[in-house]
Write a protein that holds these residues in place. Structure first.
Motif, PDB file in Angstrom:
ATOM      1  N   GLU A 124      79.015  41.641  66.039  1.00 21.07           N
ATOM      2  CA  GLU A 124      79.490  42.237  67.284  1.00 21.07           C
ATOM      3  C   GLU A 124      79.949  41.152  68.254  1.00 21.07           C
ATOM      4  OE1 GLU A 124      77.891  46.055  68.932  1.00 21.07           O
ATOM      5  OE2 GLU A 124      76.711  44.624  70.107  1.00 21.07           O
ATOM      6  N   ALA A 125      79.140  40.120  68.401  1.00 24.04           N
ATOM      7  CA  ALA A 125      79.528  39.000  69.262  1.00 24.04           C
ATOM      8  C   ALA A 125      80.786  38.330  68.731  1.00 24.04           C
ATOM      9  CB  ALA A 125      78.385  37.991  69.360  1.00 24.04           C
ATOM     10  N   ASP A 126      80.868  38.184  67.424  1.00 25.91           N
ATOM     11  CA  ASP A 126      82.033  37.538  66.818  1.00 25.91           C
ATOM     12  C   ASP A 126      83.295  38.358  67.060  1.00 25.91           C
ATOM     13  OD1 ASP A 126      83.274  35.500  65.489  1.00 25.91           O
ATOM     14  OD2 ASP A 126      82.400  35.925  63.538  1.00 25.91           O
ATOM     15  N   ALA A 127      83.156  39.683  67.011  1.00 24.50           N
ATOM     16  CA  ALA A 127      84.314  40.553  67.157  1.00 24.50           C
ATOM     17  C   ALA A 127      84.781  40.679  68.599  1.00 24.50           C
ATOM     18  CB  ALA A 127      83.984  41.950  66.614  1.00 24.50           C
ATOM     19  N   LEU A 128      83.852  40.544  69.561  1.00 30.85           N
ATOM     20  CA  LEU A 128      84.176  40.869  70.945  1.00 30.85           C
ATOM     21  C   LEU A 128      84.237  39.675  71.895  1.00 30.85           C
ATOM     22  CD1 LEU A 128      81.948  44.054  71.448  1.00 30.85           C
ATOM     23  CD2 LEU A 128      84.420  43.986  71.074  1.00 30.85           C
ATOM     24  N   ALA A 129      83.379  38.673  71.675  1.00 30.91           N
ATOM     25  CA  ALA A 129      83.146  37.674  72.718  1.00 30.91           C
ATOM     26  C   ALA A 129      84.247  36.626  72.805  1.00 30.91           C
ATOM     27  CB  ALA A 129      81.803  36.985  72.488  1.00 30.91           C
ATOM     28  N   ASP A 130      84.631  36.313  74.033  1.00 29.74           N
ATOM     29  CA  ASP A 130      85.499  35.168  74.295  1.00 29.74           C
ATOM     30  C   ASP A 130      84.678  33.884  74.328  1.00 29.74           C
ATOM     31  OD1 ASP A 130      88.189  36.494  74.995  1.00 29.74           O
ATOM     32  OD2 ASP A 130      86.770  37.570  76.263  1.00 29.74           O
ATOM     33  N   GLU A 131      83.448  33.997  74.846  1.00 23.73           N
ATOM     34  CA  GLU A 131      82.528  32.868  74.886  1.00 23.73           C
ATOM     35  C   GLU A 131      81.124  33.369  74.577  1.00 23.73           C
ATOM     36  OE1 GLU A 131      83.051  29.846  78.102  1.00 23.73           O
ATOM     37  OE2 GLU A 131      84.512  31.289  78.884  1.00 23.73           O
ATOM     38  N   ILE A 132      80.289  32.476  74.073  1.00 23.93           N
ATOM     39  CA  ILE A 132      78.908  32.818  73.708  1.00 23.93           C
ATOM     40  C   ILE A 132      77.967  31.775  74.288  1.00 23.93           C
ATOM     41  CG2 ILE A 132      77.265  33.060  71.798  1.00 23.93           C
ATOM     42  CD1 ILE A 132      79.564  34.055  70.059  1.00 23.93           C
ATOM     43  N   THR A 133      76.881  32.246  74.870  1.00 25.35           N
ATOM     44  CA  THR A 133      75.799  31.363  75.305  1.00 25.35           C
ATOM     45  C   THR A 133      74.555  31.723  74.507  1.00 25.35           C
ATOM     46  OG1 THR A 133      76.684  31.151  77.541  1.00 25.35           O
ATOM     47  CG2 THR A 133      74.358  30.656  77.252  1.00 25.35           C
ATOM     48  N   VAL A 134      73.886  30.719  73.969  1.00 24.43           N
ATOM     49  CA  VAL A 134      72.687  30.941  73.166  1.00 24.43           C
ATOM     50  C   VAL A 134      71.460  30.510  73.966  1.00 24.43           C
ATOM     51  CG1 VAL A 134      71.511  30.484  70.986  1.00 24.43           C
ATOM     52  CG2 VAL A 134      74.016  30.521  71.065  1.00 24.43           C
ATOM     53  N   PHE A 135      70.500  31.427  74.113  1.00 20.18           N
ATOM     54  CA  PHE A 135      69.232  31.152  74.773  1.00 20.18           C
ATOM     55  C   PHE A 135      68.153  30.896  73.727  1.00 20.18           C
ATOM     56  CE2 PHE A 135      69.466  33.572  79.109  1.00 20.18           C
ATOM     57  CZ  PHE A 135      70.701  33.014  79.366  1.00 20.18           C
ATOM     58  N   ASN A 136      67.200  30.052  74.086  1.00 22.71           N
ATOM     59  CA  ASN A 136      65.980  29.901  73.295  1.00 22.71           C
ATOM     60  C   ASN A 136      64.884  29.370  74.202  1.00 22.71           C
ATOM     61  OD1 ASN A 136      64.553  30.207  70.909  1.00 22.71           O
ATOM     62  ND2 ASN A 136      64.954  28.130  70.185  1.00 22.71           N
ATOM     63  N   HIS A 137      63.739  30.024  74.183  1.00 26.71           N
ATOM     64  CA  HIS A 137      62.604  29.623  75.020  1.00 26.71           C
ATOM     65  C   HIS A 137      63.001  29.484  76.489  1.00 26.71           C
ATOM     66  CE1 HIS A 137      60.295  29.115  71.396  1.00 26.71           C
ATOM     67  NE2 HIS A 137      61.103  28.171  70.949  1.00 26.71           N
ATOM     68  N   GLY A 138      63.801  30.427  76.967  1.00 26.21           N
ATOM     69  CA  GLY A 138      64.156  30.450  78.375  1.00 26.21           C
ATOM     70  C   GLY A 138      65.177  29.430  78.813  1.00 26.21           C
ATOM     71  N   LYS A 139      65.813  28.751  77.865  1.00 21.34           N
ATOM     72  CA  LYS A 139      66.805  27.724  78.195  1.00 21.34           C
ATOM     73  C   LYS A 139      68.107  27.993  77.446  1.00 21.34           C
ATOM     74  CE  LYS A 139      63.351  24.064  78.880  1.00 21.34           C
ATOM     75  NZ  LYS A 139      62.910  22.709  78.465  1.00 21.34           N
ATOM     76  N   VAL A 140      69.194  27.488  77.997  1.00 23.78           N
ATOM     77  CA  VAL A 140      70.479  27.532  77.306  1.00 23.78           C
ATOM     78  C   VAL A 140      70.536  26.357  76.340  1.00 23.78           C
ATOM     79  CG1 VAL A 140      72.973  27.325  77.559  1.00 23.78           C
ATOM     80  CG2 VAL A 140      71.674  28.681  79.200  1.00 23.78           C
ATOM     81  N   ILE A 141      70.715  26.658  75.065  1.00 17.32           N
ATOM     82  CA  ILE A 141      70.745  25.584  74.065  1.00 17.32           C
ATOM     83  C   ILE A 141      72.141  25.371  73.497  1.00 17.32           C
ATOM     84  CG2 ILE A 141      68.311  25.844  73.470  1.00 17.32           C
ATOM     85  CD1 ILE A 141      69.242  27.329  70.920  1.00 17.32           C
ATOM     86  N   ALA A 142      73.056  26.285  73.763  1.00 17.55           N
ATOM     87  CA  ALA A 142      74.432  26.112  73.284  1.00 17.55           C
ATOM     88  C   ALA A 142      75.355  27.039  74.050  1.00 17.55           C
ATOM     89  CB  ALA A 142      74.533  26.401  71.787  1.00 17.55           C
ATOM     90  N   HIS A 143      76.590  26.595  74.222  1.00 16.91           N
ATOM     91  CA  HIS A 143      77.611  27.427  74.861  1.00 16.91           C
ATOM     92  C   HIS A 143      78.974  26.983  74.367  1.00 16.91           C
ATOM     93  CE1 HIS A 143      80.670  28.048  78.086  1.00 16.91           C
ATOM     94  NE2 HIS A 143      80.298  29.275  77.835  1.00 16.91           N
ATOM     95  N   ASP A 144      79.755  27.948  73.872  1.00 15.24           N
ATOM     96  CA  ASP A 144      81.086  27.626  73.364  1.00 15.24           C
ATOM     97  C   ASP A 144      81.784  28.933  73.000  1.00 15.24           C
ATOM     98  OD1 ASP A 144      83.311  26.210  72.358  1.00 15.24           O
ATOM     99  OD2 ASP A 144      82.025  24.667  71.479  1.00 15.24           O
ATOM    100  N   THR A 145      82.987  28.812  72.503  1.00 14.30           N
ATOM    101  CA  THR A 145      83.662  29.963  71.914  1.00 14.30           C
ATOM    102  C   THR A 145      83.012  30.255  70.559  1.00 14.30           C
ATOM    103  OG1 THR A 145      85.259  28.574  70.759  1.00 14.30           O
ATOM    104  CG2 THR A 145      85.819  29.288  73.006  1.00 14.30           C
TER     105      THR A 145
END
Length: 322
Positions: free
Chosen positions: A198-219
């Protein structure tokens, strides 16, 4: 006006001894879909609740549509729609009554509220059930009604917290079309989802959370390069040639001596540095008389990215408390 519909900096939030957010920065450009991914307890829902003014952050700042969530919460609420993880419709009202009620709460004139309700019921394929009480709807129908309710006021920013959970695949794809239509109309969507396709089909950008922190952000494309380059996947037409195929792939110089990996479906996959190696692979397969049922060059899936980044699989159930 900034081109950012959502701007959050240094958000923190704790519940007793549990730190749900530990300094999160998050932004979403206007007219885009921004997906937030993460495993159980990552803090995705907490972030959405703060942005929707349902929770106050312990520290940090956030603006939605240019309005500060702490100093101007009424302005934020006027311009956003929210669909949470669980349907929140009134089960003792019909589908039409639920949507008309929302319209009236948003100060729409009665005629306009009824027209908007009819429009949304048709959009979500609920016209046939418009006069039925919501308690008699299936789970998927209630979910679609809940999604429709979040759109009554034509919000410019829409928070969708796992909007397609409980929907069958066909209805999920219908919802994807709804999201695309919202973006075409100029809305901004912040989406959390368990379904990485779903994220792959829709998102222009993705942010990944883990343990309350942002660990990655990109297209999506950029994130897929986190776990390496392209993958070559080959499946022989004759399963008996599987070992021959493995030997040929292992001997090709352009693959850097990497050992092909089997997936249990008769296919072999190996990382390649570029598509220059393909003619050599094809020539060797032809010389060896090995026909193929599958031959593809592709980036890693988001599921592989997710596992690499978080150490968990994407199908873990979503957190309830956080």
């Amino acid at each position: 006006m900034t081109d950012l519909a959502i701007e959050a900096t240094g958000l923190t939030k704790s519940f007793a001894d549990t730190k749900a957010l530990a300094g999160v920065d998050l932004s979403a450009r206007r007219g885009t879909v921004h997906a937030v991914l993460g495993p159980n307890g990552a803090g995705k829902t907490t972030a959405i609740r703060i942005l929707a003014t349902l929770l106050r952050p312990d520290t940090g700042t956030a603006r939605v549509n240019g309005f500060d969530v702490l100093r101007q919460p009424e302005k934020v609420r006027e311009s956003v729609g929210l669909t949470g993880q669980f349907a929140s419709v009134d089960e003792d009202l019909t589908g039409t009554q639920n949507l008309v009620m929302i319209g009236q709460l948003l100060d729409l004139p009665p005629k306009q509220a009824r027209a908007r309700a009819a429009e949304l019921l048709e959009w979500f394929d609920l016209t046939g059930a418009a006069g039925k009480m919501a308690k008699n709807y299936s789970g998927g129908m209630r979910r679609r009604l809940d999604l429709a309710a979040s759109l009554v006021g034509r919000p410019s920013v829409i928070f969708l917290d796992e909007p397609t959970t409980g929907l069958d695949p066909a209805k999920r794809e219908d919802m994807w079309d709804v999201v695309r239509s919202l973006i075409s109309d100029g809305s901004t969507v912040l989406l959390t989802t368990q379904y990485l396709e779903e994220a792959d089909a829709l998102a222009d950008e993705i942010t990944v959370f883990n343990h309350g922190k942002v660990i990655a952000h990109d297209t999506p494309h950029g994130l897929k390069r986190v776990v390496g380059g392209q993958r070559l996947t080959v499946r022989p037409a004759d399963p008996a040639r599987h070992d021959d195929l493995r030997r040929i792939l292992a001997e090709i110089d352009g693959l850097g001596g990497r050992a092909p990996a089997a997936d249990g479906r008769g296919t072999l996959t190996v990382q390649v540095d570029g598509d220059d190696v393909l003619p050599d692979v094809v020539a060797r397969l032809r010389a060896a008389g090995i026909g193929v049922d599958e031959f593809s060059l592709h980036l890693p899936s988001l599921d592989e990215v997710f596992f690499t980044l978080t150490g968990t699989r994407s199908h873990d159930p979503e957190e309830v408390a956080a």
